[in-house]
Design a protein around this motif. Structure first.
Motif, PDB file in Angstrom:
ATOM      1  N   GLU A 219      10.380  -8.191  11.404  1.00  0.00           N
ATOM      2  CA  GLU A 219       9.485  -8.501  12.591  1.00  0.00           C
ATOM      3  C   GLU A 219       8.846  -7.553  12.048  1.00  0.00           C
ATOM      4  O   GLU A 219       7.147  -7.205  13.058  1.00  0.00           O
ATOM      5  CB  GLU A 219       9.382  -8.572  13.161  1.00  0.00           C
ATOM      6  N   VAL A 220       9.276  -6.162  11.929  1.00  0.00           N
ATOM      7  CA  VAL A 220       8.280  -4.311  12.086  1.00  0.00           C
ATOM      8  C   VAL A 220       7.634  -4.654  11.052  1.00  0.00           C
ATOM      9  O   VAL A 220       6.423  -4.770  11.304  1.00  0.00           O
ATOM     10  CB  VAL A 220       9.614  -3.310  11.636  1.00  0.00           C
ATOM     11  N   ALA A 221       7.402  -4.964  10.071  1.00  0.00           N
ATOM     12  CA  ALA A 221       6.206  -5.839   8.847  1.00  0.00           C
ATOM     13  C   ALA A 221       5.590  -6.387   9.071  1.00  0.00           C
ATOM     14  O   ALA A 221       3.889  -5.818   9.011  1.00  0.00           O
ATOM     15  CB  ALA A 221       7.419  -6.169   7.675  1.00  0.00           C
ATOM     16  N   LEU A 222       6.066  -7.061  10.371  1.00  0.00           N
ATOM     17  CA  LEU A 222       5.006  -8.259  10.764  1.00  0.00           C
ATOM     18  C   LEU A 222       4.064  -7.694  11.979  1.00  0.00           C
ATOM     19  O   LEU A 222       2.944  -8.483  11.839  1.00  0.00           O
ATOM     20  CB  LEU A 222       5.314  -9.856  10.690  1.00  0.00           C
ATOM     21  N   GLN A 223       4.544  -6.754  12.591  1.00  0.00           N
ATOM     22  CA  GLN A 223       3.805  -6.483  13.582  1.00  0.00           C
ATOM     23  C   GLN A 223       2.550  -5.285  13.012  1.00  0.00           C
ATOM     24  O   GLN A 223       1.231  -4.971  13.461  1.00  0.00           O
ATOM     25  CB  GLN A 223       4.522  -5.603  14.931  1.00  0.00           C
ATOM     26  N   ALA A 224       3.459  -4.922  12.043  1.00  0.00           N
ATOM     27  CA  ALA A 224       2.733  -3.594  11.101  1.00  0.00           C
ATOM     28  C   ALA A 224       1.135  -4.208  10.945  1.00  0.00           C
ATOM     29  O   ALA A 224       0.230  -3.266  11.657  1.00  0.00           O
ATOM     30  CB  ALA A 224       3.517  -2.461  10.638  1.00  0.00           C
ATOM     31  N   PHE A 225       1.464  -5.068  10.367  1.00  0.00           N
ATOM     32  CA  PHE A 225       0.708  -6.190   9.973  1.00  0.00           C
ATOM     33  C   PHE A 225      -0.754  -6.507  10.871  1.00  0.00           C
ATOM     34  O   PHE A 225      -2.076  -6.378  10.425  1.00  0.00           O
ATOM     35  CB  PHE A 225       0.252  -6.744   8.398  1.00  0.00           C
ATOM     36  N   ARG A 226      -0.080  -7.178  11.806  1.00  0.00           N
ATOM     37  CA  ARG A 226      -1.199  -7.494  13.219  1.00  0.00           C
ATOM     38  C   ARG A 226      -1.994  -6.281  13.254  1.00  0.00           C
ATOM     39  O   ARG A 226      -3.567  -5.778  13.698  1.00  0.00           O
ATOM     40  CB  ARG A 226      -0.330  -7.501  14.156  1.00  0.00           C
ATOM     41  N   SER A 227      -1.766  -4.670  13.436  1.00  0.00           N
ATOM     42  CA  SER A 227      -2.213  -3.747  14.027  1.00  0.00           C
ATOM     43  C   SER A 227      -3.168  -3.075  12.640  1.00  0.00           C
ATOM     44  O   SER A 227      -3.625  -1.832  12.979  1.00  0.00           O
ATOM     45  CB  SER A 227      -0.724  -2.592  14.204  1.00  0.00           C
ATOM     46  N   ILE A 228      -3.214  -3.539  11.263  1.00  0.00           N
ATOM     47  CA  ILE A 228      -3.739  -2.902  10.464  1.00  0.00           C
ATOM     48  C   ILE A 228      -5.445  -3.056  10.857  1.00  0.00           C
ATOM     49  O   ILE A 228      -5.459  -3.677  10.705  1.00  0.00           O
ATOM     50  CB  ILE A 228      -3.545  -4.019   8.965  1.00  0.00           C
ATOM     51  N   ALA A 229      -5.940  -1.842   9.633  1.00  0.00           N
ATOM     52  CA  ALA A 229      -7.061  -1.952  10.062  1.00  0.00           C
ATOM     53  C   ALA A 229      -7.827  -2.649   9.675  1.00  0.00           C
ATOM     54  O   ALA A 229      -7.355  -3.090   8.000  1.00  0.00           O
ATOM     55  CB  ALA A 229      -7.331  -0.427   9.532  1.00  0.00           C
ATOM     56  N   TRP A 230      -9.530  -2.683   9.031  1.00  0.00           N
ATOM     57  CA  TRP A 230     -10.369  -4.038   8.590  1.00  0.00           C
ATOM     58  C   TRP A 230      -9.962  -3.341   7.186  1.00  0.00           C
ATOM     59  O   TRP A 230     -10.402  -2.377   6.647  1.00  0.00           O
ATOM     60  CB  TRP A 230     -11.677  -4.338   9.119  1.00  0.00           C
ATOM     61  N   ARG A 231     -10.076  -4.360   6.065  1.00  0.00           N
ATOM     62  CA  ARG A 231      -9.236  -4.255   4.754  1.00  0.00           C
ATOM     63  C   ARG A 231      -8.491  -3.450   4.601  1.00  0.00           C
ATOM     64  O   ARG A 231      -8.573  -2.337   3.350  1.00  0.00           O
ATOM     65  CB  ARG A 231     -10.701  -3.838   3.691  1.00  0.00           C
ATOM     66  N   GLY A 232      -7.506  -2.893   5.304  1.00  0.00           N
ATOM     67  CA  GLY A 232      -5.960  -2.212   4.689  1.00  0.00           C
ATOM     68  C   GLY A 232      -5.203  -3.109   4.118  1.00  0.00           C
ATOM     69  O   GLY A 232      -5.462  -4.254   3.374  1.00  0.00           O
ATOM     70  N   ARG A 233      -4.772  -1.998   3.371  1.00  0.00           N
ATOM     71  CA  ARG A 233      -3.341  -2.359   2.484  1.00  0.00           C
ATOM     72  C   ARG A 233      -2.623  -1.824   3.032  1.00  0.00           C
ATOM     73  O   ARG A 233      -2.237  -1.145   2.871  1.00  0.00           O
ATOM     74  CB  ARG A 233      -4.070  -1.447   1.113  1.00  0.00           C
ATOM     75  N   HIS A 234      -1.415  -3.515   3.291  1.00  0.00           N
ATOM     76  CA  HIS A 234      -0.546  -3.117   3.106  1.00  0.00           C
ATOM     77  C   HIS A 234       1.021  -3.308   2.095  1.00  0.00           C
ATOM     78  O   HIS A 234       0.584  -4.460   0.893  1.00  0.00           O
ATOM     79  CB  HIS A 234       0.046  -3.901   4.173  1.00  0.00           C
ATOM     80  N   LEU A 235       1.581  -2.087   1.751  1.00  0.00           N
ATOM     81  CA  LEU A 235       2.492  -2.232   0.730  1.00  0.00           C
ATOM     82  C   LEU A 235       4.238  -2.531   0.910  1.00  0.00           C
ATOM     83  O   LEU A 235       4.413  -2.159   1.338  1.00  0.00           O
ATOM     84  CB  LEU A 235       2.822  -0.713   0.027  1.00  0.00           C
ATOM     85  N   VAL A 236       4.406  -3.609  -0.071  1.00  0.00           N
ATOM     86  CA  VAL A 236       5.351  -4.232   0.248  1.00  0.00           C
ATOM     87  C   VAL A 236       6.182  -3.838  -0.726  1.00  0.00           C
ATOM     88  O   VAL A 236       6.425  -3.515  -2.075  1.00  0.00           O
ATOM     89  CB  VAL A 236       5.602  -6.387   0.034  1.00  0.00           C
ATOM     90  N   VAL A 237       7.215  -2.807  -0.766  1.00  0.00           N
ATOM     91  CA  VAL A 237       8.308  -1.552  -1.073  1.00  0.00           C
ATOM     92  C   VAL A 237       9.497  -1.815  -1.191  1.00  0.00           C
ATOM     93  O   VAL A 237      10.314  -2.664  -2.722  1.00  0.00           O
ATOM     94  CB  VAL A 237       7.858  -0.307  -0.570  1.00  0.00           C
ATOM     95  N   GLY A 238      10.088  -2.785   0.225  1.00  0.00           N
ATOM     96  CA  GLY A 238      11.417  -3.466  -0.235  1.00  0.00           C
ATOM     97  C   GLY A 238      11.485  -3.815   1.342  1.00  0.00           C
ATOM     98  O   GLY A 238      10.732  -3.778   2.009  1.00  0.00           O
ATOM     99  N   PHE A 239      13.074  -4.212   1.804  1.00  0.00           N
ATOM    100  CA  PHE A 239      13.406  -5.072   2.439  1.00  0.00           C
ATOM    101  C   PHE A 239      14.529  -4.267   2.898  1.00  0.00           C
ATOM    102  O   PHE A 239      15.892  -5.020   3.163  1.00  0.00           O
ATOM    103  CB  PHE A 239      13.770  -6.114   2.270  1.00  0.00           C
ATOM    104  N   ALA A 240      14.722  -2.990   3.273  1.00  0.00           N
ATOM    105  CA  ALA A 240      16.303  -2.409   3.784  1.00  0.00           C
ATOM    106  C   ALA A 240      16.617  -3.029   4.829  1.00  0.00           C
ATOM    107  O   ALA A 240      17.659  -2.481   5.163  1.00  0.00           O
ATOM    108  CB  ALA A 240      15.835  -0.630   3.871  1.00  0.00           C
ATOM    109  N   SER A 241      15.868  -3.908   6.151  1.00  0.00           N
ATOM    110  CA  SER A 241      16.148  -4.230   6.958  1.00  0.00           C
ATOM    111  C   SER A 241      17.354  -4.957   6.717  1.00  0.00           C
ATOM    112  O   SER A 241      18.231  -5.612   7.269  1.00  0.00           O
ATOM    113  CB  SER A 241      15.336  -4.572   7.816  1.00  0.00           C
TER     114      SER A 241
END
Length: 325
Positions: A219-241
């Protein structure tokens, strides 16, 4: 020689040190006496048979190592006995000796200890590939690193700062956040707090992070994406959770944002020129002292299980290292 041998996919408690044959030195190969080997999140999954691909049984875990050249094949000229080296391979590093193709090795700068050398290649190549080749991180941009005190997270904090980004480290404890600051983060966030996105908004002046480096998932990843800047880039590296999140497609639309995958295993094969360029950059930083690999807990070979358990508990600061004495 002694080696950690996985006979069946099981918990690390079901794995032990055994006596096996010392590897020979075939054409094009170098045998290394290992001084230190790294244990990462993927290694823990492989031991349990939970990784995306399974190593055939029996196998010796761990992919990264540092040590001294013990012997070389007649056709190898780049390495000589007693040279310090670091290497990366599919498996086999939790052993007193390993034999690998010479292309899998690089010279270890003399000022870099084995523990630091063993913690270097996989994490820092992942970090730099993500920030440079995938996200095109620019000077002055805001970089949010989730799980910033772990082995992969801290390996994004340091290159991010070297690339001129403003680094915000997100971690779950005060100790982890202080650790991230020690290695280059300018600000920190406790993402276990319900209002952590409000803190992020305040820190970024409402702009949001331009780049999110995410080895955590959940859920942390989803909440982070909701806060991303316009034209932001979210890097999916792994799923330690342990949880793979599902992102609603309307969010990238509303944010003008991009979700970018980062898979270390495919870089060298699919993008050899990029791989060579980034490795040259990393070793330049390493030799000049601009980048100092972060070594987490160091345990002796006979206590190798402690490295796996600390890493799996997500209490690790930096990369877990097994040292050979």
């Amino acid at each position: 020689m002694k080696a950690v041998v996985v006979d069946s996919y099981n918990s690390i408690d079901g794995t032990s040190i055994k006596e096996i044959d010392t590897p020979g030195v075939s054409k094009g190969c170098v045998r290394v006496k290992i001084g230190a080997a790294a244990v990462g999140f993927v290694d823990g999954l492989k031991v349990q048979g939970l990784y995306q691909t399974k190593d055939p049984l029996p196998f010796v875990p761990s992919t990264e190592f540092a040590g001294i050249v013990d012997a070389v094949a007649d056709d190898v000229t780049a390495f000589k006995p007693d040279m310090p080296v670091i290497g990366m391979t599919r498996s086999g590093a939790l052993a007193e000796y390993i034999s690998v193709p010479s292309a899998a090795l690089k010279h270890l700068p003399p000022q870099v200890p084995f523990e630091a050398g063993a913690s270097f290649q996989a994490n820092y190549l992942t970090g730099l590939y993500a920030l440079d080749a995938r996200a095109s991180l620019r000077d002055g941009e805001i970089l949010l690193v989730l799980g910033a005190a772990g082995g992969v997270g801290i390996a994004a904090v340091q290159p991010g700062k070297l690339m001129g980004a403003r680094v915000i480290a997100a971690a779950s404890t005060a100790e982890k956040r202080a650790f991230a600051v020690q290695f280059g983060a300018g600000q920190t966030i406790d993402y276990t707090r319900a209002d952590w996105r409000d803190t992020l908004k305040e820190l970024t002046g409402g702009h949001g992070p331009d780049v999110i480096f995410d080895p955590v998932g959940s859920e942390v990843a989803l909440q982070a994406f909701r806060s991303i800047a316009w034209r932001g880039r979210h890097l999916v590296v792994g799923f330690a959770s342990g949880t793979i999140p599902a992102l609603a497609f309307n969010l990238p639309l509303l944010k003008g944002g991009a979700l970018l995958g980062v898979d270390l295993a495919q870089i060298q094969k699919r993008e050899p020129e990029t791989h060579a360029r980034l490795m040259a950059q990393l070793f330049d930083w390493l030799a000049s002292g601009k980048l100092q690999p972060v070594v987490g807990k160091v345990v002796p070979f006979e206590n190798f299980r402690d490295a796996f358990k600390t890493m799996q508990s997500r209490s690790a600061l930096g990369k877990m290292i097994v040292k050979f004495g």
